[in-house]
Design a protein around this motif. Sequence first.
Motif, PDB file in Angstrom:
ATOM      1  N   SER B  66      88.964  80.548  -3.808  1.00 55.88           N
ATOM      2  CA  SER B  66      88.579  79.440  -4.673  1.00 55.88           C
ATOM      3  C   SER B  66      89.201  79.638  -6.043  1.00 55.88           C
ATOM      4  CB  SER B  66      87.056  79.330  -4.783  1.00 55.88           C
ATOM      5  OG  SER B  66      86.527  80.506  -5.361  1.00 55.88           O
ATOM      6  N   ALA B  67      89.574  78.548  -6.647  1.00 54.85           N
ATOM      7  CA  ALA B  67      90.206  78.606  -7.960  1.00 54.85           C
ATOM      8  C   ALA B  67      89.529  77.599  -8.870  1.00 54.85           C
ATOM      9  CB  ALA B  67      91.703  78.325  -7.865  1.00 54.85           C
ATOM     10  N   GLU B  68      89.510  77.954 -10.148  1.00 56.31           N
ATOM     11  CA  GLU B  68      88.921  77.067 -11.154  1.00 56.31           C
ATOM     12  C   GLU B  68      89.797  77.056 -12.398  1.00 56.31           C
ATOM     13  OE1 GLU B  68      84.120  77.559 -10.248  1.00 56.31           O
ATOM     14  OE2 GLU B  68      85.031  78.583 -11.961  1.00 56.31           O
ATOM     15  N   ARG B  69      89.677  75.979 -13.117  1.00 53.32           N
ATOM     16  CA  ARG B  69      90.308  75.876 -14.435  1.00 53.32           C
ATOM     17  C   ARG B  69      89.370  75.024 -15.285  1.00 53.32           C
ATOM     18  NH1 ARG B  69      96.077  73.208 -16.330  1.00 53.32           N
ATOM     19  NH2 ARG B  69      96.372  74.565 -18.143  1.00 53.32           N
ATOM     20  N   PRO B  70      88.231  75.582 -15.646  1.00 49.34           N
ATOM     21  CA  PRO B  70      87.119  74.796 -16.169  1.00 49.34           C
ATOM     22  C   PRO B  70      87.400  73.990 -17.437  1.00 49.34           C
ATOM     23  CG  PRO B  70      86.743  77.147 -16.472  1.00 49.34           C
ATOM     24  CD  PRO B  70      87.934  77.016 -15.587  1.00 49.34           C
ATOM     25  N   LYS B  71      88.216  74.489 -18.320  1.00 45.42           N
ATOM     26  CA  LYS B  71      88.454  73.770 -19.569  1.00 45.42           C
ATOM     27  C   LYS B  71      89.906  73.341 -19.701  1.00 45.42           C
ATOM     28  CE  LYS B  71      84.717  76.157 -21.974  1.00 45.42           C
ATOM     29  NZ  LYS B  71      84.335  77.011 -23.131  1.00 45.42           N
ATOM     30  N   SER B  73      92.380  75.220 -19.545  1.00 49.26           N
ATOM     31  CA  SER B  73      93.232  76.238 -20.170  1.00 49.26           C
ATOM     32  C   SER B  73      93.461  77.370 -19.170  1.00 49.26           C
ATOM     33  CB  SER B  73      92.599  76.755 -21.462  1.00 49.26           C
ATOM     34  OG  SER B  73      91.284  77.242 -21.225  1.00 49.26           O
ATOM     35  N   PHE B  74      92.689  78.468 -19.264  1.00 53.12           N
ATOM     36  CA  PHE B  74      92.884  79.561 -18.328  1.00 53.12           C
ATOM     37  C   PHE B  74      92.331  79.181 -16.958  1.00 53.12           C
ATOM     38  CE2 PHE B  74      88.695  81.332 -17.535  1.00 53.12           C
ATOM     39  CZ  PHE B  74      87.934  80.818 -18.570  1.00 53.12           C
ATOM     40  N   SER B  75      92.754  79.937 -15.956  1.00 51.02           N
ATOM     41  CA  SER B  75      92.287  79.696 -14.591  1.00 51.02           C
ATOM     42  C   SER B  75      91.869  81.019 -13.968  1.00 51.02           C
ATOM     43  CB  SER B  75      93.397  79.076 -13.756  1.00 51.02           C
ATOM     44  OG  SER B  75      93.015  78.922 -12.396  1.00 51.02           O
ATOM     45  N   THR B  76      90.970  80.942 -13.005  1.00 48.57           N
ATOM     46  CA  THR B  76      90.595  82.113 -12.223  1.00 48.57           C
ATOM     47  C   THR B  76      90.803  81.817 -10.750  1.00 48.57           C
ATOM     48  OG1 THR B  76      88.278  81.410 -12.145  1.00 48.57           O
ATOM     49  CG2 THR B  76      88.908  82.950 -13.907  1.00 48.57           C
ATOM     50  N   LEU B  77      91.191  82.848 -10.025  1.00 48.68           N
ATOM     51  CA  LEU B  77      91.329  82.789  -8.578  1.00 48.68           C
ATOM     52  C   LEU B  77      90.415  83.853  -7.994  1.00 48.68           C
ATOM     53  CD1 LEU B  77      92.873  81.708  -6.019  1.00 48.68           C
ATOM     54  CD2 LEU B  77      94.450  83.617  -6.345  1.00 48.68           C
ATOM     55  N   GLU B  78      89.486  83.435  -7.172  1.00 51.67           N
ATOM     56  CA  GLU B  78      88.556  84.378  -6.557  1.00 51.67           C
ATOM     57  C   GLU B  78      88.819  84.453  -5.063  1.00 51.67           C
ATOM     58  OE1 GLU B  78      84.376  83.341  -6.599  1.00 51.67           O
ATOM     59  OE2 GLU B  78      83.778  85.413  -6.162  1.00 51.67           O
ATOM     60  N   ILE B  79      88.809  85.658  -4.552  1.00 51.76           N
ATOM     61  CA  ILE B  79      88.894  85.876  -3.117  1.00 51.76           C
ATOM     62  C   ILE B  79      87.612  86.575  -2.686  1.00 51.76           C
ATOM     63  CG2 ILE B  79      90.233  86.790  -1.200  1.00 51.76           C
ATOM     64  CD1 ILE B  79      92.605  87.095  -3.111  1.00 51.76           C
ATOM     65  N   GLN B  80      86.883  85.952  -1.795  1.00 51.86           N
ATOM     66  CA  GLN B  80      85.651  86.547  -1.304  1.00 51.86           C
ATOM     67  C   GLN B  80      85.902  87.273   0.012  1.00 51.86           C
ATOM     68  OE1 GLN B  80      83.142  82.992  -1.118  1.00 51.86           O
ATOM     69  NE2 GLN B  80      82.239  83.515  -3.096  1.00 51.86           N
ATOM     70  N   ARG B  81      85.127  88.309   0.228  1.00 53.43           N
ATOM     71  CA  ARG B  81      85.179  89.075   1.484  1.00 53.43           C
ATOM     72  C   ARG B  81      86.634  89.404   1.844  1.00 53.43           C
ATOM     73  NH1 ARG B  81      82.420  84.638   2.081  1.00 53.43           N
ATOM     74  NH2 ARG B  81      83.830  83.707   3.613  1.00 53.43           N
ATOM     75  N   THR B  82      87.275  90.118   0.947  1.00 50.00           N
ATOM     76  CA  THR B  82      88.702  90.399   1.115  1.00 50.00           C
ATOM     77  C   THR B  82      89.012  91.065   2.450  1.00 50.00           C
ATOM     78  OG1 THR B  82      88.394  92.459  -0.128  1.00 50.00           O
ATOM     79  CG2 THR B  82      89.253  90.544  -1.336  1.00 50.00           C
ATOM     80  N   GLU B  83      90.203  90.747   2.945  1.00 46.98           N
ATOM     81  CA  GLU B  83      90.728  91.315   4.189  1.00 46.98           C
ATOM     82  C   GLU B  83      92.046  92.001   3.875  1.00 46.98           C
ATOM     83  OE1 GLU B  83      91.161  87.929   6.703  1.00 46.98           O
ATOM     84  OE2 GLU B  83      88.995  87.510   6.775  1.00 46.98           O
ATOM     85  N   GLN B  84      92.470  92.893   4.761  1.00 48.00           N
ATOM     86  CA  GLN B  84      93.715  93.609   4.497  1.00 48.00           C
ATOM     87  C   GLN B  84      94.905  92.649   4.411  1.00 48.00           C
ATOM     88  OE1 GLN B  84      93.659  96.747   7.532  1.00 48.00           O
ATOM     89  NE2 GLN B  84      93.193  98.219   5.899  1.00 48.00           N
ATOM     90  N   GLY B  85      94.832  91.559   5.130  1.00 53.10           N
ATOM     91  CA  GLY B  85      95.903  90.568   5.082  1.00 53.10           C
ATOM     92  C   GLY B  85      96.005  89.838   3.755  1.00 53.10           C
ATOM     93  N   ASP B  86      95.020  90.019   2.901  1.00 51.21           N
ATOM     94  CA  ASP B  86      95.080  89.405   1.570  1.00 51.21           C
ATOM     95  C   ASP B  86      95.946  90.217   0.613  1.00 51.21           C
ATOM     96  OD1 ASP B  86      91.530  88.583   1.749  1.00 51.21           O
ATOM     97  OD2 ASP B  86      93.284  87.432   2.433  1.00 51.21           O
ATOM     98  N   SER B  87      96.323  91.410   1.014  1.00 54.79           N
ATOM     99  CA  SER B  87      97.166  92.257   0.156  1.00 54.79           C
ATOM    100  C   SER B  87      98.476  91.542  -0.115  1.00 54.79           C
ATOM    101  CB  SER B  87      97.433  93.603   0.821  1.00 54.79           C
ATOM    102  OG  SER B  87      96.247  94.329   0.983  1.00 54.79           O
ATOM    103  N   ALA B  88      98.779  91.348  -1.386  1.00 54.85           N
ATOM    104  CA  ALA B  88      99.970  90.580  -1.794  1.00 54.85           C
ATOM    105  C   ALA B  88     100.051  90.581  -3.308  1.00 54.85           C
ATOM    106  CB  ALA B  88      99.881  89.133  -1.297  1.00 54.85           C
ATOM    107  N   MET B  89     101.137  89.991  -3.799  1.00 54.41           N
ATOM    108  CA  MET B  89     101.238  89.704  -5.229  1.00 54.41           C
ATOM    109  C   MET B  89     100.762  88.271  -5.436  1.00 54.41           C
ATOM    110  SD  MET B  89     102.222  90.681  -8.280  1.00 54.41           S
ATOM    111  CE  MET B  89     103.528  91.913  -8.257  1.00 54.41           C
ATOM    112  N   TYR B  90      99.866  88.080  -6.376  1.00 52.96           N
ATOM    113  CA  TYR B  90      99.363  86.742  -6.683  1.00 52.96           C
ATOM    114  C   TYR B  90      99.981  86.304  -8.014  1.00 52.96           C
ATOM    115  CZ  TYR B  90      96.369  87.155  -2.705  1.00 52.96           C
ATOM    116  OH  TYR B  90      95.924  87.302  -1.407  1.00 52.96           O
TER     117      TYR B  90
END
Lengths: 108, 118
Positions: B66-71, B73-90
């Motif tokens: 899930s990603a947000e950019r509430p105002k 300006s800045f943004s956040t990217l959240e990954i829940q219940r991470t898996e090994q396949g999520d390993s990467a450069m974001y």
Amino acid sequence: GENVEQHPSTLSVQEGDSAVIKCTYSDSASNYFPWYKQELGKRPQLIIDIRSNVGEKKDQRIAVTLNKTAKHFSLHITETQPEDSAVYFCAASNQFYFGTGTSLTVIP
Amino acid sequence: DTGVSQDPRHKITKRGQNVTFRCDPISEHNRLYWYRQTLGQGPEFLTYFQNEAQLEKSRLLSDRFSAERPKGSFSTLEIQRTEQGDSAMYLCASSLVQYSVSYNSPLHFGNGTRLTVT
């Protein structure tokens, strides 16, 4: 959605020779085609881009050509130098879609 | 122009944990993009924002992301219940789109957050 294919995946040239990297796209509505260079461990950086209202653009040793009818565009690097060695990515449309990259090695 | 900044640069987490990344775009840029990049591959589009509105998400994006950019300006990217396949450069990127022209403008990338899931 857009589908961007890039060739070749690897390319080795002698210093001073030219290098050409080709990309094809599928969405005829795409109107913007940038090229990015990514050195190992670093961020992608824009090196040149072209919009669909022109067929060619040149910036010193780098040029990009676009054939809208055939839906392909190419990056041309002349007089290659060792510092040109990097991975190059093309992109199309709203920059959502990148090619798979070409690893260019310039041999001194 | 201080460029696009991302935090943290590296994150190591155990499988099943949640992680959150932050991106600060170039201040005047109205578009913000998130990409994922694995070794030997091009950046893979995840999602993008126009100001605070999330306009598109990749169909390949799991609902754990899930990603947000509430105002807008800045943004956040959240990954829940991470898996090994999520390993990467974001990678985060931003651009300034002027509504008076129909063409897109170049992306400016951050240095990325490298995620390792053990």
